[in-house]
Design a protein around this motif. Sequence first.
Motif, PDB file in Angstrom:
ATOM      1  N   UNK C 174       0.838  -1.200   0.000  1.00  0.00           N
ATOM      2  CA  UNK C 174       0.000   0.000   0.000  1.00  0.00           C
ATOM      3  C   UNK C 174       0.875   1.253   0.000  1.00  0.00           C
ATOM      4  N   UNK C 178       2.757  -0.607   3.854  1.00  0.00           N
ATOM      5  CA  UNK C 178       2.331  -1.865   4.464  1.00  0.00           C
ATOM      6  C   UNK C 178       2.128  -2.934   3.399  1.00  0.00           C
ATOM      7  N   UNK C 179       2.385  -4.192   3.812  1.00  0.00           N
ATOM      8  CA  UNK C 179       2.161  -5.307   2.896  1.00  0.00           C
ATOM      9  C   UNK C 179       0.867  -6.003   3.313  1.00  0.00           C
ATOM     10  N   UNK C 180      -0.098  -6.093   2.412  1.00  0.00           N
ATOM     11  CA  UNK C 180      -1.369  -6.728   2.762  1.00  0.00           C
ATOM     12  C   UNK C 180      -1.788  -7.688   1.648  1.00  0.00           C
ATOM     13  N   UNK C 181      -2.710  -8.568   2.002  1.00  0.00           N
ATOM     14  CA  UNK C 181      -3.345  -9.436   1.005  1.00  0.00           C
ATOM     15  C   UNK C 181      -4.795  -9.006   0.817  1.00  0.00           C
ATOM     16  N   UNK C 182      -5.232  -8.954  -0.425  1.00  0.00           N
ATOM     17  CA  UNK C 182      -6.664  -8.799  -0.690  1.00  0.00           C
ATOM     18  C   UNK C 182      -7.114 -10.087  -1.357  1.00  0.00           C
ATOM     19  N   UNK C 185      -7.331 -17.602  -1.887  1.00  0.00           N
ATOM     20  CA  UNK C 185      -7.794 -18.867  -2.472  1.00  0.00           C
ATOM     21  C   UNK C 185      -9.289 -19.073  -2.264  1.00  0.00           C
ATOM     22  N   UNK C 189     -14.384 -13.540   1.198  1.00  0.00           N
ATOM     23  CA  UNK C 189     -13.745 -12.826   2.298  1.00  0.00           C
ATOM     24  C   UNK C 189     -14.576 -11.629   2.708  1.00  0.00           C
ATOM     25  N   UNK C 194     -11.524  -5.363  -2.368  1.00  0.00           N
ATOM     26  CA  UNK C 194     -10.379  -4.516  -2.702  1.00  0.00           C
ATOM     27  C   UNK C 194      -9.571  -5.090  -3.868  1.00  0.00           C
TER      28      UNK C 194
END
Lengths: 451, 420, 486
Positions: C174, C178-182, C185, C189, C194
């Motif tokens: 972002x 920051x490292x994020x997952x949207x 699998x 969610x 996003x």
Amino acid sequence: MAVAVEAQGNLLRLAGYSGHDVPEDDLLRACVHCGMCLPSCPTYRLTGQEMSSPRGRLWLMKSVADGRLDLLDPIFDEQMYQCLNCRACEAVCPSGVHYGPLVEAARSQLEQHRPRPFWQRAVRGLAMGWLFGETKRLRALVGGLRFYQRTRLDRAVRRTGVLRLLRMEELEAMLPPVARRALVPGRERWTADDGGRSVRLFNGCVMGTVFADTNRAAARVVARNGAAVDLPVGQQCCGALHVHAGMMDEARTLARRNIDAFEASGDDPVVVTAAGCGAALKEYGYLLKDDPDYADRGARFSARVRDVTEYLAEGDLVPPPRAVRRTVTYQEPCHLVHAQRISTQPRKLLRAVRGLTLIEMKESSLCCGSAGVYNLIRKEMADDLGDRKARHAIETTATEVITANPGCAMQLRASLGRNGSTAHVRHVVELLDEAYGGPRTKPAVGGESRR
Amino acid sequence: MRSEPDDRGGAVGGIDGELPASIDGLTPSTFVAPATAQEVAEVLADAAERGLAVAPVGAGTALALGNPPDRLDLVLSTARLREVIDYEPTDLVLSVGAGARLGDVQTVLAEHGQELPIDPPRGDEATIGGLIATGLAGPRRLAAGTLRDLLIGVAVAHPSGTVTKAGGMVVKNVTGFDLPRIYHGSLGTLGIVVSANFKVLPLPRAEATVTAAAPSWEAAVAAAERLRSSRLDPAALDVMRRDGAWSIGVRLMGREATVGGLADEARALLVGETAVATGAESAAWWRGYTADQAAIAQGDDVVVRISVRPRAVGGLIGSLVRLEEEQEVQVGYLGASVGVGSVVLRLRLAGDNPASRLAALREALLTLADQVVVLAAPSAWKRGFDVWGRPPETIDVMRSLKHQFDPVRVLNPGRFAGRI
Amino acid sequence: MNRTSLVERLEGILGPGGVFHRPSDLLVYEYDGSVDGAVDTALPAAVTLPTTTEQVAAIVRLAHEAGLPVTARGAGTGLSGGAVAQQGGIIVSLTRMDRIVEIDRADRTALVEPGVINLELSETTLPQGYFFAPDPSSQRACTIGGNVAENSGGPHCLKYGVTTNHVLGLEVVLPDGRIVWTGGHADGGPGYDLTAAMVGSEGMLGIVTKALVRLTPAPEATLVLLAAFGDVDAASHATSRVIGAGIVPAALELMDALTIQAVEPAYHAGYPLDAGAVLLIEIDGVVEDVRALGEEIAAICREAGATEVRSATAQAERDLLWKGRKMALAAMGRLAPNYYLHDTVVPRSKLPATLHRVDEISRHFDLPIANVFHAGDGNLHPLMLFDRRRAGDVERVLEASKEILHYCVEVGGALSGEHGIGTEKRDYVTLVYSADDLAAMAGIKNSFDPAGCFNPEKLFPKGYMCGEVRALRAQAMAQKLGIYAF
């Protein structure tokens, strides 16, 4: 917006192109920087950086032309020589950019304008000008090499470690067993029984010496397919190495001598066994386009040139009688597949051999890292490419890697060895020759080869 | 024109369909049913100014979905926004008001041999706006995707009083951010979709459903795997347990001449007794099978959706069967879309204090899967946790998104994930 | 932060081999695949070549701290200026993040780094029977990260959908580092989608450092039909008839006479030289359906006036028919030194009228325009042929594109079907979106990137996102409503 060169805080006037062999503006502007060339470029694949891509290099060339980058900026030198000139980018370019002549012209500009230390100039002059400038000298040197291998002197020398000291270990690892006798134009010829057609073999410098037996195999195969083969006297090195190094004057001198040597044989096909030589010979017309005496003759000569695989695949191949039960893979020389767009023909020939299993390797058309003398001057990048190529070849389980260019053959030999493979490296025509019965091959209908 | 919400209360009676008396126990003071997009926007702007909380409602078929609202003042029905705005059969595009019911839309499309290839549970009654807001989908998403894959444009009313559009009426469009997909599944918390444009598809020329009983869940899952890796390319492929019996259903679509053959192939891959339904019967079978997956709380029913990666569905079903015994849960219905990785349970909780037992069950399920959504449960039981599951790590971006679109939290406050 | 310390800190993150900062090194990062004249070039202050997500995050944190613009770059094949650092700052080149991390046959997914080349993913998975469906014309060179940023399409998205239909989840850095997952699998969610926001966001919301993409099973059978027509009207008509018959081909491409005349002599794909237009129709699926549908389509084409219909099922023959289409751009070099490839969409029923208008524009500006495009979904690609050395040519091309865009929007079309807006079309955005519509989009931008540092000057009309305009807009909103403040 111009990027000025910083030199001790002063702004210098940017040096553009001048003198002969200026990268042609129209050719340069043909590039629309679409980026389709990127994945085909070996140095881009290894580095992932834009300046190491064909598009980036063309942009640099354009920037020099536009006065935005100094000709002598280190990045220009670095990138023009980091390029393998494998021409893979040309084959995929949607806009048909002639990349090869552009990078060669850029190198020529550097050769003309870049100050080089005296010793570098001396070594280059000696190697490229003196040694390759006259085939006789090269033959003498290769004769010495043969003596070195023959007398087992090589083992003794290896033990001394002197090679490591001279950083010539890798060079030695590449060298295949040198042919017993060099092939000297005028001394050997091959006849075909029907006698209708005749073909002139281009001997080349390395092919005619170190790989002389490959040339002989090619001659036998061509003769077996109905054409008499001889080697016109007076022919020289093709000059490809010189063109690639930007030494255009030397290259032109050699080109003129070759054109002279072959002119007597009319329109007979000129058959070549080295992809690198073939590509250069096919561009004599372009190389000499500004020479009023030789421009047309160069173009005529170029039109006669055929790679040996191209020549053989044009007609119906006489079926080779012997089965060769072996698994092979084919490594495409850049100057065959990209510069000459010859890709299906060698495979067609290999498929004509009974019993042979051809397994394609991954990235068969990606440069192996040889690129003329590139592997000697840019060892790290060349080794990375060589390792990549060796891994792909080993994956196929082939016991022989077939190619069609001496530089590739040497680079493959070293790379395979370094990666623990015992696979042999051979030329397409050697395999065909074996299928025809080798040196005892008889021409198609009766006849016999004469020495 | 600025309208008074109270003025519109009386208009509601004229609308077909029932409006809810309450949402999760909260009773709104006002009902409105605006007739135009602009009116919806005006209502929202007015609510924003007065600090009122608005719950948009379509057909009310999924009102149990979501956390109990923090506040509720006004229910806004989209029922009067139900006309087909534009339909170009040759272009395969449709623009329709948010209040239109899916069943009616499908009827219009079917006249031209077309459809929206979606089958959300009890979807025929649901409105287009409601389906976009809830993002609920059925078994056909295995091959056809969900409504979001068909959504090519929207018009949305905002609490700022504006009506904005995004996307358009063409099937391929990269002009700007993909807002239509962002509104999909946002439970109306960013704005109220007043109309939507869809890519529609030709109706399959023929279809068949093959069903088979299975002796165990293992056998059912194994059969499903065989079908999934076959050449059949099923339109839907579910494993289910109803009334204690395991079975499998596979839906095949294609040309008249081929579907029969494909059904035979499917039967060959199944073990034991099989049945084949074709045409309208086939579609009806799936409507019947998925009806129990709807986000509707009937009595003390709890509906839970668990999502895992497709390869983990078999393992999940096994774990659920064990959990059922350990936790004394009566799972009356289990429907698993195998290739999708989605399992829906309809269950009853035995014993005392069902609210805390539901919370415990949910915790247990969260150890089996990352995504656990309580689709429906009695309101009182839902207060102890976020029905949407654990808040995602991007919750602050989501909050900020909410703030950009609805800064004073007019729309469905508290009902969405992270109690946004 | 001055330049020297910026470079030092970047080198601290990446090592000296991962940072370029000398002016001459930056030259080659001032462009992407866009056409000169339609998109301005711009020099970044530094170029970084990270190899890990953590490095990307560290670069972004540093830029965030220094308030520097950040522009992500894949292969730089984009055609709307997306990878050009319009306001300078740091370019994050993702070409060295090119690993295929995982291929999961059971889930039919691949987890890839952004620098993986589109076609190489399919080449890797095809032996196992799967492929990555989005197939932009640049698929040989473009990266998955770039596909995600531009929501790329391609000929086969008629049946298979565009990139967004094939992305399940993303690892994103972002704008605050920051490292994020949207997504991921498992579908379903919680919260806003996003992933959908990220796909097609032109690098303005975050940098994708891993993508979890769907793999599609390779069809059992494939058939390619070539149908030749007297003119483009007849070909467009046939297109509508095929779609009207309830058939969704895998691809349906149209080439006009000018294209045929450029392509056929160069590649001998077998297109009739006297045809006014050809359709290339590919269908795939189970073998019995494909055969029958092929016959049905052939019959429809003949009824619609096709002068010739040929079909091919063998790979080599299919490849040859496709070769002409795929090499169409390359062949344009035979007609003119330069071309400008445009990208617009119109409703399919408006194709004939649009092609007529394009023809009028072509004659009015004395500018040859070839048409080779995705007829099945109305995605037009007028190819304007010109010679940049000729005075006034570039200007005429830009004027003509403006007219074409205006017309396409008038008939209910879109500005771009697959190339994106970038800087190329940002000033046309107001043709389709009102100030309010754009405000909603700005809302997305602001929630991800309140400082506006990620790929500035893209998508929104020039000046729209800059501080002053934003303040004015906020003020106007506030006056109007008292609440709505960006």
